[in-house]
Design a protein around this motif. Sequence first.
Motif, PDB file in Angstrom:
ATOM      1  N   LEU A  68       0.835  -1.199   0.000  1.00 57.57           N
ATOM      2  CA  LEU A  68       0.000   0.000   0.000  1.00 57.57           C
ATOM      3  C   LEU A  68       0.869   1.248   0.000  1.00 57.57           C
ATOM      4  O   LEU A  68       1.747   1.408   0.827  1.00 57.57           O
ATOM      5  CB  LEU A  68      -0.927   0.028   1.209  1.00 57.57           C
ATOM      6  N   ARG A  69       0.582   2.128  -0.928  1.00 55.76           N
ATOM      7  CA  ARG A  69       1.338   3.365  -1.081  1.00 55.76           C
ATOM      8  C   ARG A  69       0.424   4.555  -0.874  1.00 55.76           C
ATOM      9  O   ARG A  69      -0.790   4.468  -1.077  1.00 55.76           O
ATOM     10  CB  ARG A  69       1.935   3.454  -2.493  1.00 55.76           C
ATOM     11  N   ALA A  70       1.018   5.673  -0.487  1.00 57.21           N
ATOM     12  CA  ALA A  70       0.262   6.923  -0.410  1.00 57.21           C
ATOM     13  C   ALA A  70      -0.420   7.146  -1.751  1.00 57.21           C
ATOM     14  O   ALA A  70       0.135   6.837  -2.805  1.00 57.21           O
ATOM     15  CB  ALA A  70       1.192   8.071  -0.059  1.00 57.21           C
ATOM     16  N   GLY A  71      -1.639   7.633  -1.715  1.00 59.03           N
ATOM     17  CA  GLY A  71      -2.388   7.870  -2.945  1.00 59.03           C
ATOM     18  C   GLY A  71      -3.267   6.699  -3.359  1.00 59.03           C
ATOM     19  O   GLY A  71      -3.906   6.758  -4.408  1.00 59.03           O
ATOM     20  N   VAL A  72      -3.298   5.641  -2.561  1.00 59.20           N
ATOM     21  CA  VAL A  72      -4.161   4.506  -2.883  1.00 59.20           C
ATOM     22  C   VAL A  72      -5.608   5.003  -2.935  1.00 59.20           C
ATOM     23  O   VAL A  72      -6.028   5.842  -2.141  1.00 59.20           O
ATOM     24  CB  VAL A  72      -3.982   3.352  -1.876  1.00 59.20           C
ATOM     25  N   GLU A  73      -6.366   4.517  -3.883  1.00 58.39           N
ATOM     26  CA  GLU A  73      -7.732   4.982  -4.107  1.00 58.39           C
ATOM     27  C   GLU A  73      -8.743   4.255  -3.236  1.00 58.39           C
ATOM     28  O   GLU A  73      -8.684   3.029  -3.094  1.00 58.39           O
ATOM     29  CB  GLU A  73      -8.123   4.769  -5.578  1.00 58.39           C
TER      30      GLU A  73
ATOM     31  N   ALA B  46     -10.662  -7.480   1.928  1.00 59.87           N
ATOM     32  CA  ALA B  46     -10.280  -6.159   2.419  1.00 59.87           C
ATOM     33  C   ALA B  46     -10.389  -5.151   1.282  1.00 59.87           C
ATOM     34  O   ALA B  46      -9.941  -5.421   0.163  1.00 59.87           O
ATOM     35  CB  ALA B  46      -8.856  -6.186   2.956  1.00 59.87           C
ATOM     36  N   THR B  47     -10.967  -3.992   1.604  1.00 57.51           N
ATOM     37  CA  THR B  47     -11.150  -2.916   0.633  1.00 57.51           C
ATOM     38  C   THR B  47     -10.795  -1.595   1.302  1.00 57.51           C
ATOM     39  O   THR B  47     -11.190  -1.342   2.441  1.00 57.51           O
ATOM     40  CB  THR B  47     -12.620  -2.861   0.159  1.00 57.51           C
ATOM     41  N   VAL B  48     -10.056  -0.756   0.575  1.00 55.54           N
ATOM     42  CA  VAL B  48      -9.686   0.551   1.110  1.00 55.54           C
ATOM     43  C   VAL B  48     -10.926   1.433   1.197  1.00 55.54           C
ATOM     44  O   VAL B  48     -11.650   1.601   0.212  1.00 55.54           O
ATOM     45  CB  VAL B  48      -8.619   1.233   0.221  1.00 55.54           C
ATOM     46  N   ARG B  49     -11.193   1.946   2.392  1.00 53.61           N
ATOM     47  CA  ARG B  49     -12.306   2.882   2.592  1.00 53.61           C
ATOM     48  C   ARG B  49     -11.848   4.309   2.321  1.00 53.61           C
ATOM     49  O   ARG B  49     -12.520   5.079   1.646  1.00 53.61           O
ATOM     50  CB  ARG B  49     -12.859   2.789   4.005  1.00 53.61           C
TER      51      ARG B  49
END
Length: 138
Positions: free
Chosen positions: A4-9, A104-107
């Motif tokens: 996971l990197r900064a800017g992940v959507e 898992a999903t980025v919120r």
Amino acid sequence: MNPLRAGVEPGTELFTVTTEVDRDRLVRYAGASGDFNPIHYNDRIATEVGLPGVIAHGMLTMGLAASALSDHLGDPGDVLGLATRFTRPVPVPDPGQVQVRISATVRSAEGDVALVDLAVKVQDRAVLGKAQAKVRLH
């Protein structure tokens, strides 16, 4: 290494995994946790208190989700926090096992931290509610 990197959507699906839970795993978890409540190993007692039979420990179920997430990130230290509600018991047959599906999903993501929604299901029914982790971005 943490993928996971900064800017992940937001909305990015990170993973989906399935793990099996059987009665042997319940015994091992009881020994490790010290939780020897008979609803986790005795069908008679579990049904007497209104359960469908022996159920998995709630903290074991949450631990499976946390483990899947830390495995995906590559560093357990990148999991900064985890919260959930236990919404449905996880019956564990004997003989056999139950399949627990974790996704898992980025919120959201801001700065170097993301909030990740964890969906934990058995037979397409959620067993954890509002499961969310705070993770470090790199």
